[in-house]
Design an enzyme around this catalytic site. Structure first.
Site, PDB file in Angstrom:
ATOM      1  N   ASP A  26       0.824  -1.209   0.000  1.00  0.00           N
ATOM      2  CA  ASP A  26       0.000   0.000   0.000  1.00  0.00           C
ATOM      3  C   ASP A  26       0.864   1.269   0.000  1.00  0.00           C
ATOM      4  O   ASP A  26       2.006   1.250   0.457  1.00  0.00           O
ATOM      5  CB  ASP A  26      -0.910  -0.022   1.237  1.00  0.00           C
ATOM      6  N   ASN A  28       1.213   3.393  -2.868  1.00  0.00           N
ATOM      7  CA  ASN A  28       1.719   3.816  -4.186  1.00  0.00           C
ATOM      8  C   ASN A  28       1.199   5.202  -4.569  1.00  0.00           C
ATOM      9  O   ASN A  28       1.931   6.021  -5.120  1.00  0.00           O
ATOM     10  CB  ASN A  28       1.276   2.837  -5.275  1.00  0.00           C
ATOM     11  N   HIS A  43       2.167   3.236  -8.993  1.00  0.00           N
ATOM     12  CA  HIS A  43       1.956   1.796  -9.191  1.00  0.00           C
ATOM     13  C   HIS A  43       3.123   1.189  -9.969  1.00  0.00           C
ATOM     14  O   HIS A  43       3.557   0.078  -9.675  1.00  0.00           O
ATOM     15  CB  HIS A  43       0.637   1.533  -9.926  1.00  0.00           C
ATOM     16  N   SER A  71      -7.597  -5.483  -5.081  1.00  0.00           N
ATOM     17  CA  SER A  71      -8.676  -6.062  -4.273  1.00  0.00           C
ATOM     18  C   SER A  71      -9.997  -6.034  -5.039  1.00  0.00           C
ATOM     19  O   SER A  71     -10.152  -5.288  -6.013  1.00  0.00           O
ATOM     20  CB  SER A  71      -8.827  -5.272  -2.967  1.00  0.00           C
ATOM     21  N   TRP A  75     -11.928  -2.293  -7.900  1.00  0.00           N
ATOM     22  CA  TRP A  75     -12.676  -2.050  -9.151  1.00  0.00           C
ATOM     23  C   TRP A  75     -13.413  -0.717  -9.095  1.00  0.00           C
ATOM     24  O   TRP A  75     -13.748  -0.141 -10.127  1.00  0.00           O
ATOM     25  CB  TRP A  75     -13.692  -3.165  -9.424  1.00  0.00           C
ATOM     26  N   LEU A 137      10.420 -20.255  -4.724  1.00  0.00           N
ATOM     27  CA  LEU A 137       9.491 -19.384  -4.005  1.00  0.00           C
ATOM     28  C   LEU A 137       8.099 -19.576  -4.600  1.00  0.00           C
ATOM     29  O   LEU A 137       7.945 -19.555  -5.819  1.00  0.00           O
ATOM     30  CB  LEU A 137       9.923 -17.914  -4.201  1.00  0.00           C
ATOM     31  N   SER A 198      -8.067  -4.694   5.321  1.00  0.00           N
ATOM     32  CA  SER A 198      -8.663  -4.431   4.005  1.00  0.00           C
ATOM     33  C   SER A 198      -8.999  -5.712   3.227  1.00  0.00           C
ATOM     34  O   SER A 198      -8.657  -5.837   2.049  1.00  0.00           O
ATOM     35  CB  SER A 198      -7.755  -3.517   3.174  1.00  0.00           C
ATOM     36  N   GLU A 209       0.971 -12.643  12.604  1.00  0.00           N
ATOM     37  CA  GLU A 209       1.541 -11.454  13.247  1.00  0.00           C
ATOM     38  C   GLU A 209       1.419 -10.310  12.256  1.00  0.00           C
ATOM     39  O   GLU A 209       1.707 -10.480  11.061  1.00  0.00           O
ATOM     40  CB  GLU A 209       3.017 -11.698  13.594  1.00  0.00           C
TER      41      GLU A 209
HETATM   42  C1  IPE Z   1      -5.499  -2.721  -0.115  1.00  0.00           C
HETATM   43  O1  IPE Z   1      -5.157  -1.384  -0.266  1.00  0.00           O
HETATM   44  C2  IPE Z   1      -5.469  -3.409  -1.449  1.00  0.00           C
HETATM   45  C3  IPE Z   1      -4.152  -3.558  -2.070  1.00  0.00           C
HETATM   46  C4  IPE Z   1      -3.013  -3.218  -1.545  1.00  0.00           C
HETATM   47  C5  IPE Z   1      -4.172  -4.177  -3.359  1.00  0.00           C
HETATM   48  P1  IPE Z   1      -6.273  -0.255  -0.435  1.00  0.00           P
HETATM   49  O2  IPE Z   1      -5.538   1.033  -0.526  1.00  0.00           O
HETATM   50  O3  IPE Z   1      -7.189  -0.592  -1.529  1.00  0.00           O
HETATM   51  O4  IPE Z   1      -7.065  -0.381   0.938  1.00  0.00           O
HETATM   52  P2  IPE Z   1      -7.839   0.715   1.782  1.00  0.00           P
HETATM   53  O5  IPE Z   1      -8.784   1.424   0.852  1.00  0.00           O
HETATM   54  O6  IPE Z   1      -6.818   1.649   2.337  1.00  0.00           O
HETATM   55  O7  IPE Z   1      -8.514  -0.055   2.869  1.00  0.00           O
HETATM   56  C1  IPE Z   2      -1.673   0.224  -3.258  1.00  0.00           C
HETATM   57  O1  IPE Z   2      -1.461   1.585  -3.337  1.00  0.00           O
HETATM   58  C2  IPE Z   2      -1.945  -0.390  -4.614  1.00  0.00           C
HETATM   59  C3  IPE Z   2      -3.347  -0.768  -4.818  1.00  0.00           C
HETATM   60  C4  IPE Z   2      -4.304  -0.687  -3.941  1.00  0.00           C
HETATM   61  C5  IPE Z   2      -3.705  -1.245  -6.127  1.00  0.00           C
HETATM   62  P1  IPE Z   2      -2.656   2.627  -3.315  1.00  0.00           P
HETATM   63  O2  IPE Z   2      -3.054   2.922  -4.714  1.00  0.00           O
HETATM   64  O3  IPE Z   2      -3.747   2.169  -2.426  1.00  0.00           O
HETATM   65  O4  IPE Z   2      -1.926   3.893  -2.689  1.00  0.00           O
HETATM   66  P2  IPE Z   2      -2.539   4.906  -1.641  1.00  0.00           P
HETATM   67  O5  IPE Z   2      -3.039   4.115  -0.489  1.00  0.00           O
HETATM   68  O6  IPE Z   2      -3.633   5.634  -2.354  1.00  0.00           O
HETATM   69  O7  IPE Z   2      -1.387   5.776  -1.273  1.00  0.00           O
HETATM   70 MG    MG Z   3      -4.125   2.383  -0.468  1.00  0.00          MG
END
Ligand code: IPE
Ligand code: IPE
Ligand code: MG
Length: 244
Positions: A26, A28, A43, A71, A75, A137, A198, A209
């Protein structure tokens, strides 16, 4: 070689290595925003970072890694961002598959395939088939993955298979979730500081953990991964019992 030794010296062997690590990749978007870049650039940077973490997993002896890439809820993001994420998955498969295969990575997909474009579905299935005997892996790529959907799928399949209600127990569910046959995650890492799961591995992660770092995913490097594994090694896992 000298460099190898030097590198190894920097990372002394870990006390306890988790058999399965889940990573919620998370941050990006925030990484990109802080640089004045579009979210898609974050990303892409996150995808580059994946290579570093995969190599580190092999070096540190982690046998199974599950990465949360997209996730079921994602979408709902703007169409342009969803397309960018699909394009990134396709590019990784086009450009990195040969190298991943050569490095002995066994790719698996967890989640739904039917909502992604059929050309991409075929590429995913090809990658899974090509790498199925690799043993360095196991990399589960959670794409169009949601823990609740996974449980709904499991229940439906259990019913379809005609398993009587009184024979359904925890082992049955574990056999019907996408990660059947793999150990439950010992450690779930979430980058970017968010203190939530999430919808990630909600069944399998019951006793995982949790390790949360404020570092955004594109900056989560080998050292950061090592620190997370080291932290895990210090945890007192009680599983509801009392400390020894
Ligand atoms: C969780 O991150 C999904 C992925 C890392 C693919 P999100 O950014 O979508 O989750 P929330 O919205 O913070 O819960
Ligand atoms: C995680 O990064 C990647 C995906 C959920 C696809 P985010 O896109 O959720 O990045 P933030 O949370 O908005 O910084
Ligand atoms: Mg995020």
């Amino acid at each position: 070689m000298a460099q190898d030794r030097e590198e190894h010296g920097q990372y002394p062997p870990l006390d306890r290595v988790p058999q399965h690590v889940g990573i919620i990749m998370d941050g990006n978007g925030r990484w990109a925003r802080e640089r004045g870049l579009p979210r898609a650039a974050g990303h892409r940077a996150g995808t580059e970072n994946l290579r570093v973490v995969l190599r580190a997993a092999v070096e540190f002896g982690v046998p199974v890694l599950t990465i949360y890439a997209f996730s079921t809820e994602n979408w709902g993001r703007p169409e342009g961002e969803v397309s960018a994420l699909l394009a990134i998955l396709e590019r990784v498969l086009d450009r990195e598959l040969a190298e991943l295969h050569a490095e002995g990575v066994q790719l698996r997909h967890v989640g739904h395939l039917e909502r992604i474009p059929s050309r991409l579905q075929e590429k995913v299935l090809y990658a899974v088939d090509l790498t199925q005997d690799n043993d360095q892996l196991i990399l589960n790529v959670a794409f169009d993955y949601g823990g609740r959907t996974e449980l709904v799928d499991a229940v439906r399949r259990i019913i379809k298979d005609g398993i009587p209600a009184d024979q359904v127990d925890e082992d049955t569910i574990s056999r019907y979730v996408y990660t059947a046959g793999l150990p439950d995650p010992d450690l779930i890492i979430r980058t970017s500081g968010e203190m939530r799961v999430s919808n990630f591995l909600i069944w399998q992660g019951a006793y995982a953990e949790l390790y949360v770092t404020s570092t955004y995913w594109p900056d989560f490097d080998k050292q950061a991964f090592y620190e997370a594994l080291g932290d895990y090694g210090q945890r007192d896992r009680r599983f509801g019992l009392v400390s020894r």
